[in-house]
Scaffold this active site. Structure first.
Site, PDB file in Angstrom:
ATOM      1  N   GLU B 224       0.866  -1.188   0.000  1.00  6.14           N
ATOM      2  CA  GLU B 224       0.000   0.000   0.000  1.00  6.14           C
ATOM      3  C   GLU B 224       0.897   1.229   0.000  1.00  6.14           C
ATOM      4  O   GLU B 224       2.087   1.138   0.284  1.00  6.14           O
ATOM      5  CB  GLU B 224      -0.950  -0.011   1.194  1.00  6.14           C
ATOM      6  CG  GLU B 224      -0.263  -0.019   2.548  1.00  6.14           C
ATOM      7  CD  GLU B 224      -1.249  -0.215   3.714  1.00  6.14           C
ATOM      8  OE1 GLU B 224      -2.336   0.373   3.658  1.00  6.14           O
ATOM      9  OE2 GLU B 224      -0.909  -0.952   4.650  1.00  6.14           O
ATOM     10  N   LYS B 226       2.724   4.558   1.096  1.00  6.68           N
ATOM     11  CA  LYS B 226       3.167   5.150   2.364  1.00  6.68           C
ATOM     12  C   LYS B 226       2.867   6.633   2.259  1.00  6.68           C
ATOM     13  O   LYS B 226       3.505   7.342   1.480  1.00  6.68           O
ATOM     14  CB  LYS B 226       4.667   4.895   2.542  1.00  6.68           C
ATOM     15  CG  LYS B 226       5.233   5.385   3.855  1.00  6.68           C
ATOM     16  CD  LYS B 226       6.695   4.974   3.960  1.00  6.68           C
ATOM     17  CE  LYS B 226       7.349   5.332   5.283  1.00  6.68           C
ATOM     18  NZ  LYS B 226       6.735   6.322   6.113  1.00  6.68           N
ATOM     19  N   ARG B 231       2.225   9.205  11.449  1.00  4.26           N
ATOM     20  CA  ARG B 231       1.573   7.965  11.860  1.00  4.26           C
ATOM     21  C   ARG B 231       0.828   8.225  13.163  1.00  4.26           C
ATOM     22  O   ARG B 231       1.397   8.816  14.080  1.00  4.26           O
ATOM     23  CB  ARG B 231       2.687   6.939  12.054  1.00  4.26           C
ATOM     24  CG  ARG B 231       2.275   5.529  12.284  1.00  4.26           C
ATOM     25  CD  ARG B 231       1.922   4.773  11.029  1.00  4.26           C
ATOM     26  NE  ARG B 231       1.497   3.439  11.426  1.00  4.26           N
ATOM     27  CZ  ARG B 231       2.345   2.475  11.759  1.00  4.26           C
ATOM     28  NH1 ARG B 231       3.643   2.677  11.678  1.00  4.26           N
ATOM     29  NH2 ARG B 231       1.891   1.298  12.152  1.00  4.26           N
ATOM     30  N   ARG B 246       3.029   8.495  17.078  1.00  5.34           N
ATOM     31  CA  ARG B 246       3.723   7.218  16.979  1.00  5.34           C
ATOM     32  C   ARG B 246       4.397   6.811  18.278  1.00  5.34           C
ATOM     33  O   ARG B 246       4.551   5.644  18.589  1.00  5.34           O
ATOM     34  CB  ARG B 246       4.788   7.358  15.889  1.00  5.34           C
ATOM     35  CG  ARG B 246       5.210   6.074  15.262  1.00  5.34           C
ATOM     36  CD  ARG B 246       6.289   6.362  14.284  1.00  5.34           C
ATOM     37  NE  ARG B 246       7.472   6.782  14.999  1.00  5.34           N
ATOM     38  CZ  ARG B 246       8.705   6.525  14.596  1.00  5.34           C
ATOM     39  NH1 ARG B 246       8.895   5.869  13.481  1.00  5.34           N
ATOM     40  NH2 ARG B 246       9.734   6.932  15.287  1.00  5.34           N
ATOM     41  N   GLU B 271      -2.641   7.230   9.041  1.00  5.48           N
ATOM     42  CA  GLU B 271      -1.751   8.354   8.772  1.00  5.48           C
ATOM     43  C   GLU B 271      -2.560   9.630   8.900  1.00  5.48           C
ATOM     44  O   GLU B 271      -3.604   9.775   8.246  1.00  5.48           O
ATOM     45  CB  GLU B 271      -1.178   8.231   7.345  1.00  5.48           C
ATOM     46  CG  GLU B 271       0.007   9.123   7.068  1.00  5.48           C
ATOM     47  CD  GLU B 271       1.337   8.516   7.546  1.00  5.48           C
ATOM     48  OE1 GLU B 271       1.368   7.308   7.884  1.00  5.48           O
ATOM     49  OE2 GLU B 271       2.329   9.257   7.587  1.00  5.48           O
ATOM     50  N   LYS B 393       9.330  -0.791   4.697  1.00  8.97           N
ATOM     51  CA  LYS B 393       8.986   0.444   3.990  1.00  8.97           C
ATOM     52  C   LYS B 393       9.973   0.592   2.843  1.00  8.97           C
ATOM     53  O   LYS B 393      11.163   0.282   2.983  1.00  8.97           O
ATOM     54  CB  LYS B 393       9.025   1.658   4.912  1.00  8.97           C
ATOM     55  CG  LYS B 393      10.335   1.898   5.633  1.00  8.97           C
ATOM     56  CD  LYS B 393      10.201   3.059   6.607  1.00  8.97           C
ATOM     57  CE  LYS B 393      11.386   3.112   7.554  1.00  8.97           C
ATOM     58  NZ  LYS B 393      11.149   3.945   8.723  1.00  8.97           N
TER      59      LYS B 393
END
Lengths: 319, 527
Positions: B224, B226, B231, B246, B271, B393
């Site tokens: 998906e 980023k 976050r 986060r 996000e 990532k």
């Protein structure tokens, strides 16, 4: 001045009276120098042949006549050999303090207040934000840190004359009996102190020691070396500095100091005021430092006071 | 108060993270409850004393000290709390120094009218360092370089616990945290915090290295986008609604628009973005709303917040974290269909047959709100921390610019003998028509220790001028700088600000005249 001599001249003079051995007071090249024998020894160690053409030692308390002026040296408590200059002329007495402090110092004779008509005082720490804590507490901070970070070395920035030897003596007073390691620039004057009878214990040149062996040890170096390339020879040093300027956080931070130790060889604000009261001079001249605040405060208490601006002195006097 | 003041004094000057941790764990071990808990609250921003304002402190000082002397002193020192702590006159026969707990109790009960006398009385009992710590404590903002995260890591080290456990407990606990310390000391079981919208530590990813691709099968991973925001964890249970960063900081206060939309019972991972006119907006826009305690109506309107959802941790009180990613994803899609939450949407999945296709999509997307792609193994459960393997990532390649080194500054701690903070510039036409350098950014990492030694040597050999710890150098060395994006800035002379700049290469070979121009950087700006 009647007598034709100068106290701590900034340019070579025919006849100089020197209060103490720091380079902003004792300069080379005077024809004739009058000072305590310790100060003369320090000047010779620093300047060799340039210390002065004729060196005249004068013991504390012993008067000497220069022209019509009677001159006497009295302990100032600043560094080994440091003196106030007491001048008497036709019934008036002027005291030039030189640099002084009132806190205890195992490496030099304590300050003696001399009542006078005019007191010329230094004012390095002439702001009420400067109040030095007991030096023993600052040494305890260092020793606590050594216990907390046993795998690191502790590198303490100290001026080579006075502060270095006082910090060593204070460590010894606190019961620290391990060897203390010295940067090469500190060795000559420290050995001179020992020759002059100051007990400093086991001292070793840092140059002879392997990096790993300095873990957990205390190393002393001049302030200019503590945050520069030289310090890379030490294992992960905790950078410390022993100076009255460490009282102000921004000063400490600018110099990259991790453990500031507020140990000063100058009078703090309270000591300046207490000393002025003790010598009880109706007239006070203020020099070497932050004159305006001290002049203001002394004037409030009913004395005459004025700033005596001298050329040739840095804003940040040696401390 | 004395041990707390000593701790603050050491922390203020200690640059190294490990040394700070040592100081904190030593403090937790030495100091009893409740003082250590209050200290923890002070360090993590959990203590406020609204009855005391900085003006009160100043007023007290000039009552005790000659105003002219205070003025000179304040000019010299530059910080009000520090000036007052230094200048406050000693009172002989002052009382015993109270403990931190006693100080906190006293000040929490203070009102606006009683506060000045209480503050003055306490200042009389303290020494200089205690006064400084006290004034910083009551006027807010210790600013001593200890983040809440670092304090939690210290707690974990102190009690030999996992920092994720502490983060999870954190928002269910209250100062002075006696139940937390009792557990860390091994004298009681872990505090129970059921049924509260506490922070559940996030699952984090590793960067995908070139070598990883060969060893993992694309078919077992889902991809998906980023998104380029921050976050967050959306936690709503019962009447509690919280938005966490986060690291577990509660940022609900700055995002009332999101909190208002949280009329459900669930814990979600997503996000935080600014979303307007049907599109995600640049990180710069989001930044306007970060690091604030409150937010104005105008900001809410100009920079409306949005959460793009990645994952679901709890549906009501049902803990889904032990399900596989594929199952959680299905639950998330169902949940969104059922609840239709406001200000939130689903992060879409990307179909990809092989690495090459994904790489092309990653590199070619024109959407500046996309930072790269995320890869999540279909069977991965949701675990706290950064396990190696289940999530990767894969960021887009950074932007780069060839700049010229202009200034170098000494670093801190281990780097205090090195010139390690570098300010670099780009060319632009000067008033006289000749090109001139304008600073465009500052970076202090990206190089190896060996390169740092070379840079340090170069700086010392090419110094033109010194300003305290800073040196300006001859404009002769080209540094290739990598950065994630660049935006407009009114705070910088160049009018631009890079995001996350780092030194990517030292171009010993390249003549400075051939470095890039400011116009090249300006062309990369996203608004």
């Amino acid at each position: 001045m009647p007598g034709d001599f100068f106290v701590d001249p900034v340019r070579p003079a025919g006849r100089a009276v020197i209060t103490h051995g720091h380079a902003d007071h004792a300069r080379p090249g005077n024809a004739s120098v009058l000072a305590t024998d310790q100060t003369l020894a320090i000047m010779q160690a620093r300047y060799g042949d340039q210390a002065g053409a004729s060196l005249q030692p004068l013991a504390y308390g012993e008067p000497v006549e220069i022209g019509e002026v009677s001159v006497r040296l009295v302990p100032a408590g600043h560094v080994l050999g440091s003196a106030q200059v007491v001048l008497e002329y036709r019934g008036s007495r002027v005291v030039v303090s030189g640099d002084y402090k009132r806190g205890a110092d195992p490496t030099c004779a304590p300050f003696e207040p001399v009542p006078c008509d005019v007191f010329i005082t230094e004012a390095t720490f002439g702001l009420p934000v400067f109040r030095h804590p007991p030096a023993g507490d600052e040494i305890a901070k260092l020793l606590n840190s050594v216990a907390l970070f046993p795998e690191r070395s502790h590198l303490v920035g100290v001026y080579s004359l006075g502060k270095c030897q006082r910090v060593i003596a204070l460590l010894r007073q606190a019961g620290y009996d391990r060897p203390i390691y010295l940067h090469g620039a500190l060795i000559a004057l420290t050995e001179l102190y020992q020759r002059l009878g100051v007990q400093l214990g086991d001292l070793r040149p840092m140059a002879d020691v392997a990096k790993g062996d300095l873990r957990g040890e205390i190393v002393l170096a001049p302030p200019s070396a503590i945050a520069d390339r030289w310090s890379r020879r030490l294992p992960d040093p905790v950078v410390c500095a022993a100076s009255g300027w460490m009282r102000v956080r921004q000063r400490a931070r600018q110099r990259g100091v991790e453990l500031p130790m507020i140990i000063s060889d100058h009078a703090d604000w309270d000591e300046l005021l207490a000393t002025i009261d003790e010598v009880d001079a109706p007239e006070v001249w203020v020099t070497h430092g932050r004159e305006e605040a001290l002049v203001h405060q002394v004037t409030q208490s009913g004395r005459r006071a004025q700033a005596l601006s001298l050329v040739g002195f840095e804003d940040d006097a040696v401390d | 108060m004395t041990p707390f003041a000593e701790l603050i004094e050491r922390l203020v000057f200690t640059p190294s993270r490990n040394a700070k941790l040592r100081l904190l764990t030593d403090y937790f071990a030495r100091v009893p409850d409740p003082d250590r808990g209050w200290a923890l609250a002070a360090l993590t921003g959990g203590l406020e004393f609204p009855a005391v304002k900085a003006g009160v402190v100043r007023g007290l000082a000039v009552e005790r000290v000659d105003p002219a002397l205070f003025g000179w002193s304040y000019d010299y020192v530059g910080d009000l709390a520090e000036t007052v702590s230094l200048i406050w006159p000693k009172r002989h026969g002052a009382n015993r120094v109270p403990s931190l707990g006693e100080v906190v109790d006293t000040m929490r009960e203070a009102s606006r009218s009683t506060a000045p006398a209480l503050v003055a009385g306490l200042l009389d009992t303290f020494d200089t360092n205690e006064r400084f710590a006290f004034l910083k404590l009551i006027t807010g903002g210790m600013r001593i370089g200890v983040s809440a995260r670092l304090a939690k890591v210290a707690l974990a080290q102190y009690g030999d616990a996992d920092v994720a456990e502490i983060e999870e407990l954190w928002h269910g606990l209250e100062p002075p945290y006696e139940d937390l310390f009792t557990w860390l000391d091994g004298r009681a079981p872990k505090p129970s915090i059921d049924d509260k919208a506490v922070f559940r530590p996030l699952m984090l990813s590793h960067p995908l290295e070139d070598g990883d691709k060969a060893s993992i099968d694309p078919a077992s991973y889902r991809a998906e986008w980023k998104w380029d925001g921050i976050r967050v964890q959306v936690a709503a249970l019962g009447d509690q609604r919280r938005l966490y960063s986060r690291t577990g900081d509660d940022i609900s206060g700055a995002f009332p628009d999101i909190v208002e939309a949280m009329d459900f019972d669930a814990v979600l991972d997503g996000e935080l973005l600014v979303y307007q006119d049907g599109a995600v907006q640049s990180f710069n826009r989001l930044q306007q709303r970060l690091n604030r305690k409150t937010v104005t109506a105008r900001m809410l309107e100009e920079h409306p917040a949005w959460v793009r959802l990645y994952d679901i941790l709890f549906d009501g009180s049902e803990d889904l974290r032990d399900l596989s990613f594929d199952d959680r994803r299905q639950r998330l899609e169902q949940w969104i269909g059922r609840i239709a939450p406001g200000r939130m949407d689903l992060s879409p999945m990307i179909d990809f047959p092989d690495w090459q296709t994904l790489d092309d999509m990653r590199s070619s997307t024109a959407n500046s709100a996309i930072e790269g792609v995320m890869l999540k193994r279909g069977d991965s459960t949701y675990v706290a921390g950064r396990p190696k393997g289940p999530w990767y990532k894969w960021k887009r390649g950074p932007l780069t610019l060839d700049t010229v080194l202009m200034y170098a500054q000494r670093g801190h701690g281990k780097r205090s003998s090195f010139y390690s903070d570098f300010t670099f510039g780009a060319w632009r036409p000067g008033e006289d028509g000749e090109p001139e350098l304008v600073p465009v950014g500052k970076a202090y990492f990206g190089f190896t220790d060996e390169e740092l030694a070379q840079l340090d040597k170069w700086v010392r050999g090419h110094t033109v001028e010194r300003f305290g710890p800073v040196r300006s150098v001859a404009p002769d060395l080209v540094l290739e700088v990598a950065f994630d994006s660049v935006g407009r800035s009114t705070r910088h002379k160049s009018g631009v600000a890079m995001r996350f700049p780092r030194i990517s290469r030292i171009r010993w070979d390249k003549p400075a005249a051939e470095a890039d121009h400011l116009s090249t950087l300006e062309a990369l700006i996203v608004d």
